[in-house]
Design a protein around this motif. Structure first.
Motif, short mmCIF file in Angstrom:
data_model
loop_
_atom_site.label_atom_id
_atom_site.label_comp_id
_atom_site.label_asym_id
_atom_site.label_seq_id
_atom_site.Cartn_x
_atom_site.Cartn_y
_atom_site.Cartn_z
N GLU A 157 0.85 -1.19 0.00
CA GLU A 157 0.00 0.00 0.00
C GLU A 157 0.88 1.24 0.00
O GLU A 157 1.83 1.35 0.78
CB GLU A 157 -0.91 0.00 1.23
N TYR A 193 -1.80 3.80 -4.48
CA TYR A 193 -2.43 2.53 -4.86
C TYR A 193 -2.37 1.50 -3.73
O TYR A 193 -1.58 1.63 -2.79
CB TYR A 193 -1.78 1.96 -6.12
N LYS A 194 -3.20 0.46 -3.89
CA LYS A 194 -3.18 -0.73 -3.05
C LYS A 194 -3.00 -1.92 -3.98
O LYS A 194 -3.55 -1.94 -5.07
CB LYS A 194 -4.51 -0.93 -2.31
N SER A 195 -2.24 -2.92 -3.53
CA SER A 195 -1.99 -4.06 -4.40
C SER A 195 -1.81 -5.33 -3.58
O SER A 195 -1.18 -5.33 -2.54
CB SER A 195 -0.71 -3.80 -5.21
N SER A 241 -4.18 -8.23 -7.43
CA SER A 241 -5.03 -7.12 -7.83
C SER A 241 -4.28 -5.81 -7.63
O SER A 241 -3.28 -5.74 -6.91
CB SER A 241 -6.33 -7.11 -7.04
N TYR A 242 -4.80 -4.77 -8.25
CA TYR A 242 -4.18 -3.44 -8.23
C TYR A 242 -5.31 -2.42 -8.22
O TYR A 242 -6.17 -2.46 -9.10
CB TYR A 242 -3.32 -3.29 -9.49
N LYS A 243 -5.33 -1.54 -7.23
CA LYS A 243 -6.40 -0.55 -7.14
C LYS A 243 -5.81 0.83 -6.90
O LYS A 243 -5.01 1.02 -5.98
CB LYS A 243 -7.35 -0.91 -6.00
N LEU A 244 -6.21 1.78 -7.75
CA LEU A 244 -5.76 3.16 -7.58
C LEU A 244 -6.61 3.85 -6.52
O LEU A 244 -7.82 3.66 -6.46
CB LEU A 244 -5.85 3.92 -8.89
N LYS A 245 -5.96 4.69 -5.71
CA LYS A 245 -6.67 5.45 -4.70
C LYS A 245 -7.12 6.79 -5.29
O LYS A 245 -6.78 7.15 -6.42
CB LYS A 245 -5.76 5.71 -3.50
N LYS A 246 -7.89 7.55 -4.52
CA LYS A 246 -8.40 8.84 -4.98
C LYS A 246 -7.29 9.80 -5.36
O LYS A 246 -7.40 10.54 -6.34
CB LYS A 246 -9.27 9.49 -3.89
N TRP A 295 -6.12 9.07 -8.86
CA TRP A 295 -7.09 9.53 -9.87
C TRP A 295 -7.06 11.05 -10.00
O TRP A 295 -7.14 11.58 -11.12
CB TRP A 295 -8.49 9.05 -9.51
#
Length: 116
Positions: free
Chosen positions: A36, A40-42, A86-91, A94
């Motif tokens: 983290e 991003y979080k991954s 997985s891979y997630k972009l944070k605010k 963005w």
């Protein structure tokens, strides 16, 4: 950036502990790497396992495993299915992407508008 391992699965084993010879204390824990950062979080593909005795509070390293423990651990490793990477972009990521796109569009608009 923060890297840590999160517990995915924990299994109680009925084998004897090589340290205290208790039959009810061994726990096999499967963990998966979680990364983290600010943007991003991954969840990665990296996994690990750890064998601990909750009776004598010791970590049992593979050097001390008996053949029975090795077979049980091998069985549980085959049965273990890690979470999908997985891979997630944070605010904040963005917002940075959108602001860069707006900046590029403004610069291109300023460059090309006087020529029209």
């Amino acid at each position: 950036m923060e890297e840590k391992f999160i517990t995915i699965k924990e299994v109680a084993l009925n084998n004897n502990c090589p340290e205290c010879y208790n039959t009810n204390g061994l726990h096999l824990t499967f963990k998966q790497k979680f990364v983290e950062s600010r943007f991003y979080k991954s969840i990665t593909k990296d996994t690990s396992n750890q064998l601990e005795c909750h009776t004598c509070q010791t970590t049992i390293y593979p050097v001390r495993w008996t053949e029975d423990i090795e077979r049980v651990v091998a069985y549980h490793q085959k049965a273990f299915t890690p979470k999908n990477p997985s891979y997630k972009l944070k605010k904040s990521a963005w917002l940075l992407i959108i602001s860069l796109i707006v900046f590029v569009l403004v610069v291109l608009g300023i460059v090309f508008l006087p020529n029209l």
